[in-house]
Design an enzyme around this catalytic site. Structure first.
Site, short mmCIF file in Angstrom:
data_model
loop_
_atom_site.label_atom_id
_atom_site.label_comp_id
_atom_site.label_asym_id
_atom_site.label_seq_id
_atom_site.Cartn_x
_atom_site.Cartn_y
_atom_site.Cartn_z
CB CYS A 73 -0.88 -0.02 1.25
SG CYS A 73 -1.86 1.46 1.40
CG ASN A 162 -0.71 -3.42 -4.75
OD1 ASN A 162 0.22 -2.93 -5.39
ND2 ASN A 162 -1.62 -2.68 -4.17
CB CYS A 226 -5.10 3.51 -5.02
SG CYS A 226 -4.20 1.95 -4.89
N GLY A 227 -2.04 4.80 -3.79
CA GLY A 227 -0.65 5.17 -4.08
C GLY A 227 0.02 4.26 -5.09
CB THR A 228 0.34 0.56 -5.38
OG1 THR A 228 -0.99 0.34 -4.89
CG2 THR A 228 1.34 0.25 -4.28
#
Ligand SMILES: N[C@@H](CCC[C@H](N)C(=O)O)C(=O)O
Length: 322
Positions: A73, A162, A226-228
């Site tokens: 995350c 992810n 969402c950072g990723t």
């Protein structure tokens, strides 16, 4: 027992941080689901567990709002980076995550005096089995129209680590959230393409060094950021020539971040830089039923709101259809 928690956010992606010395001491999935309910102090997107590590200064585990566990995350790691750096009085550290030990660092503020941290995003793979994803025996899906998903959006599948499906949206400056929601619900339910679900982002190109990204997160739903996903979107935008800069500003419904992107054949160096805002300190009494014993808000959110109004001005020409 009285548990000490912090409510934090990175770009409006909201989490609780809880530090434990005993990872077996509780059902974290149950706690994550309870904390993230909308009617419980406004809810959150996930729970970030901080635990001892033998290979880093700490370990971060990520529990999604639905209780599932994610491998990484980006926005959450920035908040954990601040928590750990302040605790140990250091300006950089290595933090263990499920699949990698990642470098985190305190940075000059991206806006006013907002506490800002950078995190490494790695490892990167375009092999669709790494998500996992399955489509017509393909090994990669890179900027391709997939007729089963949409007839006018080119998709790339990438894990960081992810899983992400990134769609570049060109038409009429519109990100169609209904279309995104339908596709995301399909790919996060029982389906033949992504058996473990996937984070689905629609990317609107703004100019040579900025993009707007809206993400439907696996295990959460639509999120402010969402950072990723934003880092994966900046990488895909750079590879596909949507942006020409290596420092990409990524706007989102919760504010903005900067993503530094370097790629050379199959070698990728990605860094996500943005706010790490501590909104409140809380005590949870778990003796009988779970009850908040105290909630103390900090004044950091006020400073963050000026960044949001700056971001809103920049993205006013992009509109979302519901
Ligand atoms: N919000 C995150 C990603 C959280 C995990 C994601 N829902 C997943 O299941 O992969 C981020 O900032 O990267």
């Amino acid at each position: 027992m009285l548990m000490q928690l912090h409510k934090v956010h990175g770009s409006g992606n909201t989490f609780y941080i809880f530090e434990t010395n005993n990872e077996e001491s509780m059902d974290w999935s149950k706690l994550g689901i309870w904390l993230c309910q909308k009617d419980n102090l406004g809810g959150a997107d996930g729970l970030l567990l901080v635990a001892p590590s033998k290979i880093g200064l700490a370990k971060m585990r990520v529990i999604n709002a639905d209780g599932s566990e994610a491998s990484m995350c980006g926005n959450g790691l920035r908040c954990v980076a601040r928590y750990i750096c302040e605790k140990h009085n250091v300006s950089e550290a290595l933090i263990e995550t499920m699949k990698a030990v990642l470098k985190v660092q305190k940075e000059a503020s991206i806006f006013g005096s907002i506490p800002t941290y950078s995190v490494e995003i790695a490892p990167v793979s375009f092999d669709i089995t790494s998500l996992p994803m399955f489509y017509k025996n393909k090994q990669q899906i890179r900027n391709e129209l997939i007729e089963e998903f949409a007839d006018d959006i080119s998709f790339t599948a990438v894990s960081v680590p992810n899983p992400h499906l990134i769609g570049i949206v060109q038409s009429d400056k519109i990100i169609n959230t209904q279309h995104q929601e339908r596709l995301s619900s399909k790919l996060n339910g029982d389906n033949e393409y992504c058996p473990d679900g996937v984070n689905v982002s629609y990317v609107y190109p703004m100019d040579e060094d900025s993009i707007y990204v809206r993400t439907y997160e696996r295990g959460v739903g639509f999120t402010n950021a969402c950072g990723t996903a934003m880092t994966a979107s900046a990488l895909v935008s750079s590879i596909e020539g949507v942006v020409s800069a290596s420092k990409v500003t990524v706007y989102n419904p919760g504010g903005f971040v900067q993503c530094h992107v370097q790629h050379n054949e199959e070698d990728y160096v990605l860094k996500l830089i943005g706010n790490a805002t501590f909104v409140a300190e809380l005590e949870l009494n778990t003796e009988k039923e779970w009850l908040w014993q105290s909630v103390k808000e900090t004044d950091e959110q006020k400073a963050y709101e000026s960044l949001i109004s700056y971001a809103e001005t920049k993205t006013a020409s992009i509109y979302l259809t519901s």
